[in-house]
Design a protein around this motif. Structure first.
Motif, short mmCIF file in Angstrom:
data_model
loop_
_atom_site.label_atom_id
_atom_site.label_comp_id
_atom_site.label_asym_id
_atom_site.label_seq_id
_atom_site.Cartn_x
_atom_site.Cartn_y
_atom_site.Cartn_z
N ASP A 159 -7.38 -10.51 6.79
CA ASP A 159 -8.69 -10.00 7.21
C ASP A 159 -9.69 -10.08 6.07
O ASP A 159 -10.41 -9.13 5.75
CB ASP A 159 -8.57 -8.56 7.70
N ASN A 160 -9.70 -11.24 5.43
CA ASN A 160 -10.63 -11.54 4.33
C ASN A 160 -10.35 -10.74 3.06
O ASN A 160 -11.18 -10.68 2.16
CB ASN A 160 -12.08 -11.31 4.76
N GLU A 207 -4.57 -1.58 3.27
CA GLU A 207 -6.01 -1.53 3.58
C GLU A 207 -6.35 -2.46 4.73
O GLU A 207 -7.16 -2.12 5.60
CB GLU A 207 -6.82 -1.89 2.34
N SER A 208 -5.75 -3.64 4.75
CA SER A 208 -6.04 -4.61 5.80
C SER A 208 -5.57 -4.12 7.17
O SER A 208 -6.07 -4.58 8.20
CB SER A 208 -5.37 -5.95 5.47
N LEU A 209 -4.61 -3.19 7.19
CA LEU A 209 -4.09 -2.64 8.44
C LEU A 209 -4.75 -1.31 8.80
O LEU A 209 -4.30 -0.61 9.70
CB LEU A 209 -2.57 -2.47 8.33
N ASP A 214 -5.78 7.36 3.53
CA ASP A 214 -5.23 8.14 2.40
C ASP A 214 -4.23 7.30 1.58
O ASP A 214 -3.16 7.78 1.21
CB ASP A 214 -4.53 9.41 2.90
N ILE A 215 -4.60 6.06 1.32
CA ILE A 215 -3.71 5.16 0.56
C ILE A 215 -3.71 5.57 -0.91
O ILE A 215 -4.76 5.69 -1.53
CB ILE A 215 -4.16 3.70 0.71
N LYS A 216 -2.51 5.80 -1.44
CA LYS A 216 -2.36 6.17 -2.84
C LYS A 216 -1.22 5.36 -3.45
O LYS A 216 -0.24 5.04 -2.76
CB LYS A 216 -2.04 7.66 -2.99
N ALA A 217 -1.33 5.06 -4.73
CA ALA A 217 -0.26 4.36 -5.42
C ALA A 217 -0.16 4.87 -6.84
O ALA A 217 -1.15 5.34 -7.42
CB ALA A 217 -0.52 2.85 -5.43
N ILE A 269 3.89 3.85 -3.16
CA ILE A 269 2.68 3.59 -2.38
C ILE A 269 2.79 4.41 -1.11
O ILE A 269 3.79 4.30 -0.37
CB ILE A 269 2.51 2.10 -2.03
N THR A 270 1.82 5.25 -0.82
CA THR A 270 1.88 6.09 0.37
C THR A 270 0.56 5.99 1.15
O THR A 270 -0.48 5.63 0.60
CB THR A 270 2.13 7.57 0.02
N CYS A 271 0.65 6.33 2.41
CA CYS A 271 -0.55 6.30 3.27
C CYS A 271 -0.27 7.07 4.54
O CYS A 271 0.85 7.54 4.77
CB CYS A 271 -0.94 4.86 3.60
N LYS A 272 -1.29 7.21 5.36
CA LYS A 272 -1.14 7.84 6.66
C LYS A 272 -1.68 6.91 7.75
O LYS A 272 -2.66 6.19 7.52
CB LYS A 272 -1.88 9.18 6.71
N LYS A 273 -1.03 6.95 8.90
CA LYS A 273 -1.50 6.19 10.05
C LYS A 273 -2.61 7.00 10.73
O LYS A 273 -2.46 8.21 10.93
CB LYS A 273 -0.36 5.92 11.02
#
Length: 309
Positions: free
Chosen positions: A6-7, A236-238, A242-245, A303-307
């Motif tokens: 997605d660019n 990020e592309s998805l 709350d993306i953290k690393a 690396i963590t995130c939430k849907k």
């Protein structure tokens, strides 16, 4: 290999053929079929790094508690709630080993947990340990591919991958499957080995760095590596939130020296010889893991995130 999602520019694992994928999965399964009993006999049920306080004196007896600390630190970093209402009630353990994380999380949260692994030996042993610990009604294990999980969309409140991402030949497909099986609002936790982030202008690692990683890959049945920033860009592309690393390399520094020390003990040597050639090959490249960390080629990353809801 540089591409875009997605660019978004991402350095991803080069495409592998179907035959290469089959051979890789076969090698992974056989490696863990051989080595899991040896690991359990020496290190216990948690088949992952320990988390250590930096600059602290580490006693050999502390290593198993450090593995539990790794689980707790990952949950803390991802802000997984202990609240009775908000705590996870359904969990998937992707690349579950002999089920150490699955059983720990099931007991901690009273949750239903499903573990998947490519190793039939691991799945059978994980189920036996669950029964022995009175958790047969809470946790289940099966042989399945993390890139094609046997679960419906949106099933799990917590998606857990503790040191399995490094085995995945297609990182985009891996992350996409984690997202697919996550319920709206679910937390996704990936703890994995990465190579260092590339500097601006760099298109790849240096040849000497690639040489070290290639030797490790051949013995541990790993495809090409990616960086922590590559994982972040994929998430990020998805459209994850709350993306953290973080780089926890310093916090796992005592781990590989400890593994080598136990491997050189009488119990370690005899267990290694009984386990088979694949395990012996893996043991031979353990010093390269230490070298990779010391030279900042290898990074131990979370690396963590939430849907989105």
């Amino acid at each position: 290999m540089a591409t875009t999602v997605d660019n978004v520019p991402v350095t991803v694992t080069p495409a592998t053929t179907k035959t290469e994928d089959v051979e890789l999965k076969k090698g992974i399964a056989e490696f863990y079929d051989e080595s899991s009993e040896m690991w359990e006999n020496i290190w216990g049920e948690h088949m992952h790094h320990g988390y250590y306080n930096t600059n602290a004196v580490v006693e050999l007896s502390d290593h198993r508690s450090a593995q539990i600390r790794m689980i707790e630190q990952a949950l803390l970093f991802a802000s997984v709630s202990d609240d009775q209402v908000k705590k996870p009630r359904s969990i998937v353990d992707v690349g579950c080993g002999i089920g150490g994380s699955s059983r720990y999380l099931a007991k901690k949260y009273g949750a239903e947990c499903h573990g998947i692994t490519l190793s039939p030996v691991q799945a059978e042993r994980a189920q036996a340990l669950a029964a022995a610990q009175g958790l047969a009604d809470k946790v289940s294990f099966q042989v399945a591919d993390a890139l094609d999980q046997p679960f419906p969309d949106g099933k799990f409140d917590l998606v857990w991958s503790m040191e399995s991402g490094e085995h995945m030949p297609d990182k985009l497909k891996f992350v996409s499957e984690l997202v697919r099986v996550a319920a709206p609002g679910a937390t996704i936790i990936i703890v994995t080995w990465c190579h260092r982030d590339l500097s601006p202008g760099e298109k790849s690692l240096r040849p000497d760095e690639e040489k070290i990683l290639k030797k490790i890959c051949s013995s541990f049945y790993l495809p090409a590596w990616c960086s922590t920033s590559d994982y972040v860009k994929l998430l990020e592309s998805l459209s994850l939130q709350d993306i953290k690393a973080a780089d926890w390399s310093a916090n796992v520094a005592p781990f590989w020296p400890a593994v080598i020390k136990t491997a050189l003990s009488w119990k370690g040597i005899t267990s290694l010889l009984r386990s088979g050639w694949k395990s012996i090959r893996g043991a031979m490249v353990m010093p390269l893991m230490i070298e990779g960390f010391k030279k900042d080629i290898i990074k131990f990353s979370i690396i963590t995130c939430k849907k989105p809801e």
